[in-house]
Design a protein around this motif. Structure first.
Motif, PDB file in Angstrom:
ATOM      1  N   GLN A   1       9.610  -0.491  -0.185  1.00 12.21           N
ATOM      2  CA  GLN A   1      10.494   0.106  -1.183  1.00 12.21           C
ATOM      3  C   GLN A   1      10.860  -0.903  -2.266  1.00 12.21           C
ATOM      4  N   ASP A   2       9.851  -1.634  -2.734  1.00 13.26           N
ATOM      5  CA  ASP A   2      10.063  -2.522  -3.873  1.00 13.26           C
ATOM      6  C   ASP A   2       8.856  -2.420  -4.799  1.00 13.26           C
ATOM      7  N   ARG A   3       8.402  -3.543  -5.354  1.00 12.32           N
ATOM      8  CA  ARG A   3       7.330  -3.476  -6.349  1.00 12.32           C
ATOM      9  C   ARG A   3       5.938  -3.556  -5.736  1.00 12.32           C
ATOM     10  N   TYR A   4       5.819  -3.556  -4.428  1.00  7.84           N
ATOM     11  CA  TYR A   4       4.523  -3.646  -3.773  1.00  7.84           C
ATOM     12  C   TYR A   4       3.730  -4.847  -4.291  1.00  7.84           C
ATOM     13  N   ASP A   5       4.405  -6.016  -4.313  1.00 11.15           N
ATOM     14  CA  ASP A   5       3.743  -7.207  -4.847  1.00 11.15           C
ATOM     15  C   ASP A   5       3.379  -8.225  -3.769  1.00 11.15           C
ATOM     16  N   ASN A   6       3.398  -7.805  -2.500  1.00  6.85           N
ATOM     17  CA  ASN A   6       2.911  -8.625  -1.401  1.00  6.85           C
ATOM     18  C   ASN A   6       1.542  -8.074  -1.007  1.00  6.85           C
ATOM     19  N   LYS A   7       0.496  -8.858  -1.244  1.00  9.16           N
ATOM     20  CA  LYS A   7      -0.859  -8.346  -1.054  1.00  9.16           C
ATOM     21  C   LYS A   7      -1.148  -7.928   0.380  1.00  9.16           C
ATOM     22  N   ILE A   8      -0.669  -8.704   1.321  1.00  7.45           N
ATOM     23  CA  ILE A   8      -0.915  -8.383   2.728  1.00  7.45           C
ATOM     24  C   ILE A   8      -0.219  -7.083   3.110  1.00  7.45           C
ATOM     25  N   GLN A   9       1.060  -6.947   2.723  1.00  4.61           N
ATOM     26  CA  GLN A   9       1.793  -5.715   3.026  1.00  4.61           C
ATOM     27  C   GLN A   9       1.187  -4.508   2.322  1.00  4.61           C
ATOM     28  N   TYR A  10       0.715  -4.724   1.100  1.00  2.86           N
ATOM     29  CA  TYR A  10       0.120  -3.619   0.346  1.00  2.86           C
ATOM     30  C   TYR A  10      -1.143  -3.107   1.040  1.00  2.86           C
ATOM     31  N   GLN A  11      -2.016  -4.022   1.441  1.00  2.00           N
ATOM     32  CA  GLN A  11      -3.230  -3.623   2.136  1.00  2.00           C
ATOM     33  C   GLN A  11      -2.909  -2.970   3.476  1.00  2.00           C
ATOM     34  N   GLU A  12      -1.879  -3.482   4.124  1.00  2.00           N
ATOM     35  CA  GLU A  12      -1.442  -2.910   5.397  1.00  2.00           C
ATOM     36  C   GLU A  12      -0.950  -1.477   5.209  1.00  2.00           C
TER      37      GLU A  12
ATOM     38  N   VAL B   1      -1.596   4.191   6.322  1.00  2.00           N
ATOM     39  CA  VAL B   1      -1.386   5.571   5.869  1.00  2.00           C
ATOM     40  C   VAL B   1      -2.691   6.359   5.859  1.00  2.00           C
ATOM     41  N   PHE B   2      -3.758   5.781   5.336  1.00  2.00           N
ATOM     42  CA  PHE B   2      -5.018   6.514   5.319  1.00  2.00           C
ATOM     43  C   PHE B   2      -5.583   6.658   6.729  1.00  2.00           C
ATOM     44  N   GLY B   3      -5.336   5.666   7.589  1.00  2.00           N
ATOM     45  CA  GLY B   3      -5.768   5.766   8.979  1.00  2.00           C
ATOM     46  C   GLY B   3      -5.064   6.897   9.703  1.00  2.00           C
ATOM     47  N   GLU B   4      -3.746   7.033   9.482  1.00  2.00           N
ATOM     48  CA  GLU B   4      -2.987   8.123  10.091  1.00  2.00           C
ATOM     49  C   GLU B   4      -3.385   9.467   9.484  1.00  2.00           C
ATOM     50  N   SER B   5      -3.665   9.472   8.188  1.00  2.00           N
ATOM     51  CA  SER B   5      -4.071  10.713   7.527  1.00  2.00           C
ATOM     52  C   SER B   5      -5.381  11.241   8.104  1.00  2.00           C
ATOM     53  N   ALA B   6      -6.310  10.334   8.377  1.00  2.00           N
ATOM     54  CA  ALA B   6      -7.625  10.727   8.883  1.00  2.00           C
ATOM     55  C   ALA B   6      -7.513  11.520  10.185  1.00  2.00           C
ATOM     56  N   LYS B   7      -6.508  11.207  10.992  1.00  4.07           N
ATOM     57  CA  LYS B   7      -6.325  11.891  12.277  1.00  4.07           C
ATOM     58  C   LYS B   7      -5.895  13.346  12.094  1.00  4.07           C
ATOM     59  N   LEU B   8      -5.398  13.674  10.909  1.00  9.09           N
ATOM     60  CA  LEU B   8      -4.861  15.009  10.650  1.00  9.09           C
ATOM     61  C   LEU B   8      -5.822  15.909   9.881  1.00  9.09           C
ATOM     62  N   MET B   9      -6.969  15.345   9.492  1.00  4.13           N
ATOM     63  CA  MET B   9      -7.872  16.071   8.608  1.00  4.13           C
ATOM     64  C   MET B   9      -8.903  16.897   9.383  1.00  4.13           C
ATOM     65  N   HIS B  10      -9.323  17.987   8.774  1.00  5.51           N
ATOM     66  CA  HIS B  10     -10.450  18.758   9.276  1.00  5.51           C
ATOM     67  C   HIS B  10     -11.707  17.906   9.147  1.00  5.51           C
ATOM     68  N   GLU B  11     -12.661  18.092  10.045  1.00  8.84           N
ATOM     69  CA  GLU B  11     -13.848  17.245  10.039  1.00  8.84           C
ATOM     70  C   GLU B  11     -14.658  17.357   8.748  1.00  8.84           C
ATOM     71  N   ARG B  12     -14.552  18.470   8.045  1.00 11.64           N
ATOM     72  CA  ARG B  12     -15.287  18.654   6.796  1.00 11.64           C
ATOM     73  C   ARG B  12     -14.372  18.547   5.581  1.00 11.64           C
ATOM     74  N   ALA B  13     -13.262  17.871   5.740  1.00 13.34           N
ATOM     75  CA  ALA B  13     -12.283  17.743   4.659  1.00 13.34           C
ATOM     76  C   ALA B  13     -12.797  16.851   3.531  1.00 13.34           C
ATOM     77  N   HIS B  14     -12.226  17.077   2.344  1.00 12.16           N
ATOM     78  CA  HIS B  14     -12.469  16.215   1.192  1.00 12.16           C
ATOM     79  C   HIS B  14     -11.244  15.327   0.977  1.00 12.16           C
ATOM     80  N   VAL B  15     -11.461  14.218   0.293  1.00  5.43           N
ATOM     81  CA  VAL B  15     -10.386  13.279  -0.018  1.00  5.43           C
ATOM     82  C   VAL B  15     -10.457  12.955  -1.505  1.00  5.43           C
TER      83      VAL B  15
END
Length: 379
Positions: free
Chosen positions: A276-287, A292-306
């Motif tokens: 909840q700041d400027r997202y200026d820590n590279k390690i935290q940003y990549q994390e 988030v995308f890893g958790e999102s993948a678990k919720l997607m249909h197998e033929r989903a688009h991104v």
């Protein structure tokens, strides 16, 4: 004019009054959201936005009769998203406005930082203090709608908002604001908060409310930990989002006055917690992107688009691509460059320098490999 055409035009008017609710910097373009949803989903399917901001993806999905779910960590944007997809009845809202106004009359003003005396006249400040303490915006449907109406014009043009002259999209620093007002001898004009908000409500509800059978879920919190709660809306056939860009905007600081209205501190703070700041820590940003995308993948249909709109600058772009490739190894990825045409996350307010633009990352399922079940007659 046919009845069907009349209904379509009315729906458009209804939607436009609500879809664009809430000043928010780096807004996700409605037209882009609509086009992506129409191209990659069918009516009745579901769309996910783990960085939903003020909820444009959710609103566009509802317009197009899709289900949708999203998560937003900033409470200001969450209020906008929740209300634009689920506003309350107008009469209930007006009753609540009258009640808050009545409670504010004669309320003794408390000791506050100098900024507030320069930003708001006494009557408006009394109203805001009562609304701030009385409105249960987290849990109550009507209170949340009224809070959204207040937040929109909490500050902005002196002739059309509750405040002294300010920018609407961004809360300026207190010291800067006070010095600017003093230099121009600009004291807050006497205003009637009730009259202003009543007029805003009448405008917002002029064409009524739009509703359909779409299921919409908007959550306030950290996507790295609560995204799984959206599973009841899925499986999702489209992931459509625009993550925060590295080192660009601090939504906590830039919206500090609206966050105060929601119970936050009286003066701005750089951060309200992790992510909840400027997202200026590279390690935290990549994390953040990987989780988030890893958790999102678990919720997607197998033929989903991104579809992910991101910054064209090297670090943000490469970090986003890496996180997406890790989360969706079974999909092909295409990059589409977008020129800077307006106020994007790479064009800060007042910064007119040349920007690298944005990039749309489009991930599609790889073609299924088909194995012939018929042996060659020559075998």
């Amino acid at each position: 004019m046919s009845q069907m055409l009349h209904e379509i035009m009315l729906q458009r008017k209804q939607l436009q009054r609500w879809v664009k609710l809430g000043p928010w910097y780096a807004m996700f373009p409605l037209e882009f959201a609509q086009a992506s949803i129409e191209q990659h989903t069918k009516p009745g399917q579901a769309v996910l936005d783990p960085f939903m901001g003020r909820g444009t993806t959710l609103a566009a999905a509802k317009m197009l009769e899709r289900h949708a779910a999203g998560v937003e960590i900033n409470p200001v944007a969450w209020v906008y998203a929740k209300v634009k997809t689920e506003p309350c009845d107008k009469l209930l809202l007006l009753e609540r406005l009258e009640e808050v106004n009545r409670l504010s009359k004669g309320t003794k003003l408390q000791q506050m930082p100098e900024f507030y005396k320069w930003c708001f006249c006494d009557e408006v400040l009394r109203f805001l203090l009562i609304a701030r303490s009385e409105l249960k915006w987290k849990d109550d449907h009507v209170d949340r709608t009224l809070m959204a109406i207040i937040l929109v014009d909490l500050h902005g043009n002196v002739e059309d908002s509750l405040s002294n002259q300010m920018r609407q999209t961004k809360s300026m620093a207190p010291a800067y604001s006070i010095n600017w007002w003093k230099a121009k001898d600009m004291h807050p004009a006497e205003k009637d908060a009730y009259a202003i908000l009543r007029r805003k409500i009448e405008w917002r509800y002029k064409h009524g409310l739009f509703s359909n059978k779409s299921k919409i879920m908007a959550l306030n919190g950290d996507s790295t930990s609560i995204l799984k709660e959206t599973a009841e809306i899925g499986p999702f056939h489209l992931l459509l989002t625009s993550p925060p860009y590295y080192g660009i905007i601090n939504y906590n600081y830039d919206q500090w006055l609206r966050r105060w209205m929601l119970g936050g501190p009286e003066l701005p703070k750089y951060s309200a917690g992790k992510y909840q700041d400027r997202y200026d820590n590279k390690i935290q940003y990549q994390e953040l992107l990987s989780k988030v995308f890893g958790e999102s993948a678990k919720l997607m249909h197998e033929r989903a688009h991104v579809v992910v709109r991101t910054d064209a600058r090297v670090f943000t772009l490469e970090s986003t691509i890496k996180a997406l490739e890790e989360a969706f190894p079974g999909k092909s990825i295409k990059k589409v460059k977008r020129p800077v045409l307006g106020k994007t996350q790479t064009r800060l307010y007042g910064d007119q320098s040349k920007k690298p633009g944005e990039v749309d990352l489009i991930l599609k399922p790889k073609p299924r490999q088909r194995t012939s079940q018929v042996k060659s007659r020559f075998e």
